[in-house]
Design an enzyme around this catalytic site. Structure first.
Site, short mmCIF file in Angstrom:
data_model
loop_
_atom_site.label_atom_id
_atom_site.label_comp_id
_atom_site.label_asym_id
_atom_site.label_seq_id
_atom_site.Cartn_x
_atom_site.Cartn_y
_atom_site.Cartn_z
CG ASN A 204 13.32 -39.03 -2.32
OD1 ASN A 204 12.45 -39.52 -3.01
ND2 ASN A 204 13.06 -38.31 -1.23
CG ASP A 274 15.41 -38.66 6.59
OD1 ASP A 274 14.23 -38.63 7.00
OD2 ASP A 274 15.96 -39.69 6.12
CE LYS A 284 22.46 -21.12 -12.06
NZ LYS A 284 22.75 -21.05 -13.49
CE LYS A 337 10.51 -42.49 12.06
NZ LYS A 337 10.55 -41.69 10.84
O1 PMT Z 1 7.29 -43.61 -4.80
P1 PMT Z 1 7.74 -44.94 -5.36
O2 PMT Z 1 8.73 -44.79 -6.49
O3 PMT Z 1 6.58 -45.82 -5.70
O4 PMT Z 1 8.55 -45.68 -4.21
C1 PMT Z 1 7.89 -46.10 -3.06
C2 PMT Z 1 8.70 -45.82 -1.78
C3 PMT Z 1 9.99 -46.63 -1.82
C4 PMT Z 1 9.02 -44.33 -1.66
C5 PMT Z 1 7.78 -46.25 -0.59
O5 PMT Z 1 7.43 -47.60 -0.72
C6 PMT Z 1 8.47 -46.02 0.74
O6 PMT Z 1 9.23 -46.83 1.23
N1 PMT Z 1 8.21 -44.83 1.38
C7 PMT Z 1 8.90 -44.37 2.57
C8 PMT Z 1 10.20 -43.75 2.22
C9 PMT Z 1 10.96 -43.21 3.43
O7 PMT Z 1 11.05 -42.02 3.58
O8 PMT Z 1 11.36 -44.14 4.25
P2 PMT Z 1 12.20 -43.80 5.62
O9 PMT Z 1 12.57 -45.14 6.13
O10 PMT Z 1 13.27 -42.80 5.35
O11 PMT Z 1 11.11 -43.13 6.54
C10 PMT Z 1 10.29 -43.89 7.44
C11 PMT Z 1 8.92 -43.26 7.54
O12 PMT Z 1 9.04 -41.95 8.11
C12 PMT Z 1 8.18 -43.09 6.25
O13 PMT Z 1 6.81 -43.44 6.47
C13 PMT Z 1 8.30 -41.61 5.95
O14 PMT Z 1 7.14 -41.12 5.23
C14 PMT Z 1 8.37 -41.02 7.33
N2 PMT Z 1 9.10 -39.74 7.43
C15 PMT Z 1 10.41 -39.66 7.12
C16 PMT Z 1 11.09 -38.45 7.27
C17 PMT Z 1 10.38 -37.34 7.75
N3 PMT Z 1 10.97 -36.17 7.91
N4 PMT Z 1 9.07 -37.46 8.05
C18 PMT Z 1 8.43 -38.62 7.91
O15 PMT Z 1 7.24 -38.72 8.18
#
Ligand code: PMT
Length: 390
Positions: A204, A274, A284, A337
């Protein structure tokens, strides 16, 4: 902040010109003192022009009763000597005051005194320099160790002038207040990459800037910091206590879970994939078919696992990257969570940008809106966590 930059005659002196420029960009008010020998290597005019500041070289240059060394030593909040030669270090370590730099240093009574030693390795490793460096630290000077590598004399070893960004960071850490002293913080940052084959991956647009800012600012505020980072193009913040590089969500899961018990505050800022391919092709994948269907499986949810396992006073902070209903969706994640705080941001304002616009939401659903550079957002977040939970 008022800074006196003391410049002695190391060959790295040309880098001190850039240091002065960087100090100016930080908005610091700088005045320069050069030793007589330093002024033979680079003209004081260069420093004066780059720093738009006064440059002093002569103890006996009296201006209408203004005694330079006493006035500058009172004016300065920080005294930095870069580059610091073995000779200047020896003088500072032993109370000599035979030029304007050493005289001003002797009169400087605040605690923020910093030297950046740079010299030939053999001079650096000479027992007399080693002793002087020990002594100068006992006298309250902070010493930023030189780097190892190629030296101007053609030899390879320890004695190189560090990056100016590192010197600036060192100064900031020294002068900052330390409300997070004694706290242990683990931060994740950046994207993850989920491999399809040896050439391709799913990822991403996370740049890592937000997570790196949190790690850097947490260190500045006095915390012990571990950064677990996915692949980014950024320079890793200096002076962190541990940095772990990972690639995939699975790797991040294991590295975080292994360490989580040792930290008071866990901040999951990484944009963890995710879904990942259910299997990785060993070779490949060839472009034969018109359509290629990939089977994806859910990755382990690191944040949810931390929410489930958290014990005692441990604080778990998540981020939520949303494209709509930013606050509502984030609250759902906070509850689901079982975490303490969630930082909601809109992808369009956050990913890859130097600034961010976030909503810091706590368990009681109180929402605080913060906008600014990622360093400013990080500081506000950390201070709020500290104020409410520590
Ligand atoms: O890196 P930058 O360019 O500075 O951008 C910052 C950012 C947008 C990445 C950052 O501010 C941000 O929002 N990070 C979280 C991104 C994310 O994965 O959001 P989510 O809503 O999909 O996930 C929610 C939370 O679950 C997050 O804390 C994530 O770390 C966590 N997660 C998600 C999936 C997974 N398999 N395990 C997790 O722990």
């Amino acid at each position: 902040m008022n800074v006196v930059l003391g410049v002695s005659s190391g060959i790295a002196i040309y880098k001190a010109v850039d240091l002065l420029s960087k100090m100016r960009k930080e908005g610091w008010d700088v005045q320069v003192i050069m030793t007589e020998n330093a002024a033979k290597l680079v003209s004081p005019v260069v420093f004066s022009a780059v720093g738009n500041c006064r440059v002093f070289t002569d103890t006996y240059e009296i201006e209408s009763g203004w005694i330079i060394h006493t006035e500058l030593s009172k004016w300065a909040d920080v005294f930095v000597v870069a580059p610091a030669t073995a000779n200047t270090i020896a003088k500072l370590a032993n109370g000599f005051a035979d030029n304007l730099l050493t005289t001003t240093a002797l009169a400087f009574q605040k605690s923020s005194k910093i030297i950046v030693p740079t010299m030939n390795t053999r001079m650096y490793e000479n027992p007399v320099t080693v002793d002087n460096l020990k002594r100068i630290q006992q006298l309250g000077w902070y010493v930023l160790e030189p780097e190892s590598g190629h030296l101007a004399c053609g030899e390879v070893g320890k004695g190189r002038y560090p990056d100016n960004e590192k010197i600036i960071e060192f100064i900031k850490i020294i002068v900052s207040e330390k409300p997070l002293a004694g706290r242990r913080i683990l931060v994740t940052a950046g994207p993850t990459q989920e491999e399809i084959d040896p050439v391709r991956f799913i990822s991403n647009h996370s740049s890592g800037k937000m997570g790196y800012a949190i790690a850097r600012v947490a260190k500045m505020l006095g915390a012990q910091v571990c950064l677990v980072s996915g692949p980014t193009c950024l320079t890793v913040p200096y002076f962190l206590d541990e940095v772990v590089f990972v690639r995939s969500a699975n790797e991040m899961y294991h590295e975080v879970l292994e360490r989580a018990g040792g930290y008071d505050i866990l901040i999951m800022c990484a944009a963890v994939a995710d879904y990942a391919p259910s299997s990785r092709s060993a070779g490949k994948i060839k472009k034969i078919e018109d359509k290629l269907i990939l089977e994806l499986v859910k990755t382990p949810d690191i944040l949810a696992a931390l929410g489930q396992r958290k014990k005692g006073n441990q604080i778990v902070v998540g981020f939520a990257a949303e494209t709509e209903h930013v606050v509502e969706n984030a609250i759902e994640k906070l509850v689901k969570k079982n975490i303490d705080v969630i930082v909601a941001n809109d992808v369009s304002e956050a990913m890859g940008k130097d600034t961010n616009h976030v909503y810091i939401i706590s368990r009681n659903k109180a929402v605080v809106e913060v906008e600014g550079t990622k360093d400013e957002v990080a500081k506000e977040l950390l201070l709020r966590i500290c104020e409410n939970f520590c």
